[in-house]
Design an enzyme around this catalytic site. Structure first.
Site, PDB file in Angstrom:
ATOM      1  N   LEU A   1      21.549 -26.615  -3.358  1.00 34.27           N
ATOM      2  CA  LEU A   1      20.215 -26.172  -2.947  1.00 34.27           C
ATOM      3  C   LEU A   1      19.969 -24.687  -3.232  1.00 34.27           C
ATOM      4  CD1 LEU A   1      19.883 -28.073   0.466  1.00 34.27           C
ATOM      5  CD2 LEU A   1      19.149 -28.817  -1.810  1.00 34.27           C
TER       6      LEU A   1
ATOM      7  N   CYS B   1      -0.669   0.758   7.454  1.00 37.05           N
ATOM      8  CA  CYS B   1      -1.165   1.028   6.104  1.00 37.05           C
ATOM      9  C   CYS B   1      -2.609   1.515   6.126  1.00 37.05           C
ATOM     10  CB  CYS B   1      -1.045  -0.226   5.242  1.00 37.05           C
ATOM     11  SG  CYS B   1       0.676  -0.662   4.859  1.00 37.05           S
TER      12      CYS B   1
ATOM     13  N   TRP C   1      19.924 -38.213 -13.772  1.00 39.79           N
ATOM     14  CA  TRP C   1      18.702 -37.491 -13.422  1.00 39.79           C
ATOM     15  C   TRP C   1      17.507 -38.348 -13.785  1.00 39.79           C
ATOM     16  CZ3 TRP C   1      19.340 -33.283 -10.592  1.00 39.79           C
ATOM     17  CH2 TRP C   1      20.521 -32.548 -10.695  1.00 39.79           C
TER      18      TRP C   1
ATOM     19  N   ALA D   1      10.508 -36.441  -6.974  1.00 39.77           N
ATOM     20  CA  ALA D   1      10.840 -36.755  -8.372  1.00 39.77           C
ATOM     21  C   ALA D   1      11.032 -38.263  -8.467  1.00 39.77           C
ATOM     22  CB  ALA D   1      12.099 -36.017  -8.802  1.00 39.77           C
TER      23      ALA D   1
ATOM     24  N   GLU E   1       0.823  -1.207   0.000  1.00 38.72           N
ATOM     25  CA  GLU E   1       0.000   0.000   0.000  1.00 38.72           C
ATOM     26  C   GLU E   1       0.861   1.263   0.000  1.00 38.72           C
ATOM     27  OE1 GLU E   1      -2.202  -2.948   2.796  1.00 38.72           O
ATOM     28  OE2 GLU E   1      -0.159  -2.614   2.044  1.00 38.72           O
TER      29      GLU E   1
END
Length: 374
Positions: free
Chosen positions: A207, A87, A173, A157, A55
């Protein structure tokens, strides 16, 4: 027509606010749009570190033209004094005519008080436009305020038969380059990336967010009860430049604590729990929430994923599935959970299925009925 217009401008406010995800903790990622005569005269979103607020930025852009304008904001304007004035007070001072709010702030310092302050000043207030979308954007902030922990996304994964590595431990992978690019973009939208000690010892991960140009890096969090982690790996070498937090148990050796602190890591003591006196993931999440984190992306390994699911700590689960088969001898994505009946198994609701290059991405969420705060 009025409702359609409100929805359109609120969508813009939500999109702007989402730009701050992963960069504004412990604050919420808020977006704000100021409109007059169907034209944007000011816009803003929470900046890195949580200041300035959305804001404040939008009002600065609008200047004196904010008088009599309509403000769209993705979360109730704050009503408490922090590093800046509230705000809600800033909007009153700008003499705006109307404020449209997506959702009320659950923080007791503001909850309902910002709305009341606006209405007391004679400003028309509408609440609930885009509420469902706002719950998702603010899920991490809401979780920290109402459940004293960050929202947790678990990423798995896997092969088509649910394996994360071969029997020999080979995992790079399983999924393709587009799936890996998605992971980096997702890391950038989280406050922290979380892994277990086994993943660090096995994979020597960095990471970090890569391939997106200059971008703030998430905190790297590792769970290691005894801090028996390699001190010559990527995490140790970068601990002074990219935040590294180590959650450890009460039996971590003083020498290990001193060594990691000297390398630049922040060591966070956590409780252990039976069986096996492993780190209690419920306590870990409370410790991370107390440290200000709102959104955590867990990237493994299997033991940590199992512990989070068993403790009902997973809010979102993203399964990245590759079209290969590794067989029963491969390492499973999830370990033993002692489930003997379907009724007791963790169950999530399907949110989205997306093709990601040669792989499939399935996004599952905690059922909405489980928690009112999203």
């Amino acid at each position: 027509m009025h409702q359609d217009t409100d929805t359109r401008w609120m969508r813009l406010a939500l999109r702007l606010g989402a730009r701050g995800l992963g960069q504004v903790w412990p604050n919420p990622a808020v977006g704000c749009v100021i409109v007059k005569s169907d034209r944007v005269i000011g816009r803003g979103w929470t900046q890195p570190g949580g200041r300035p607020h959305a804001e404040t930025q939008a009002l600065e852009q609008a200047g004196g033209t904010a008088h009599g304008a309509t403000v769209y904001v993705s979360l109730e304007p704050c009503a408490h004094i922090g590093q800046t004035l509230p705000c809600a007070d800033a909007l009153v001072a700008a003499a705006v005519a109307r404020v449209v709010i997506a959702i009320q702030d659950p923080d007791p310092r503001t909850a309902g008080k910002g709305i009341a302050r606006l209405r007391a000043a004679g400003i028309a207030v509408t609440v609930g436009v885009g509420e469902a979308s706002a719950r998702l954007v603010h899920a991490g902030f809401f979780a920290r305020v109402t459940r004293n922990r960050p929202a947790v996304t678990l990423k798995l994964a896997c092969s088509l038969d649910g394996r994360i590595a071969t029997a020999a431990g080979e995992s790079r992978w399983i999924t393709g380059p587009k799936a890996r690019a998605w992971v980096h973009a997702t890391r950038a939208q989280h406050d922290a990336v979380l892994v277990g000690a086994g993943t660090v010892r096995r994979d020597n991960p960095g990471l970090t967010v890569r391939g997106l140009g200059p971008t703030p890096q998430p905190v790297r969090v590792v769970l290691s009860r005894t801090l028996d982690l390699p001190r010559d790996g990527q995490l140790a070498r970068t601990a002074r430049t990219v935040p590294l937090w180590l959650c450890h148990g009460p039996d971590a050796a003083p020498e290990a604590l001193a060594a990691w602190t000297a390398l630049g890591a922040r060591c966070l003591p956590c409780r252990t729990a039976p069986p096996g006196d492993l780190l209690d993931v419920v306590d870990v999440m409370q410790v991370l929430g107390n440290a200000g984190l709102t959104r955590v992306l867990c990237e493994g390994g299997g033991a940590l994923a199992t512990a989070l699911l068993a403790a009902d700590m997973v809010d979102d689960l993203v399964g990245m599935t590759a079209g290969l088969i590794l067989g029963a001898e491969g390492q499973p994505a999830i370990g033993a959970m002692g489930v003997t009946a379907l009724a007791t198994a963790p169950r999530l609701a399907l949110h989205r299925v997306t093709r990601c290059g040669a792989d499939t991405l399935t996004h599952w969420r905690r059922p909405a009925t489980d928690t009112a705060e999203g």
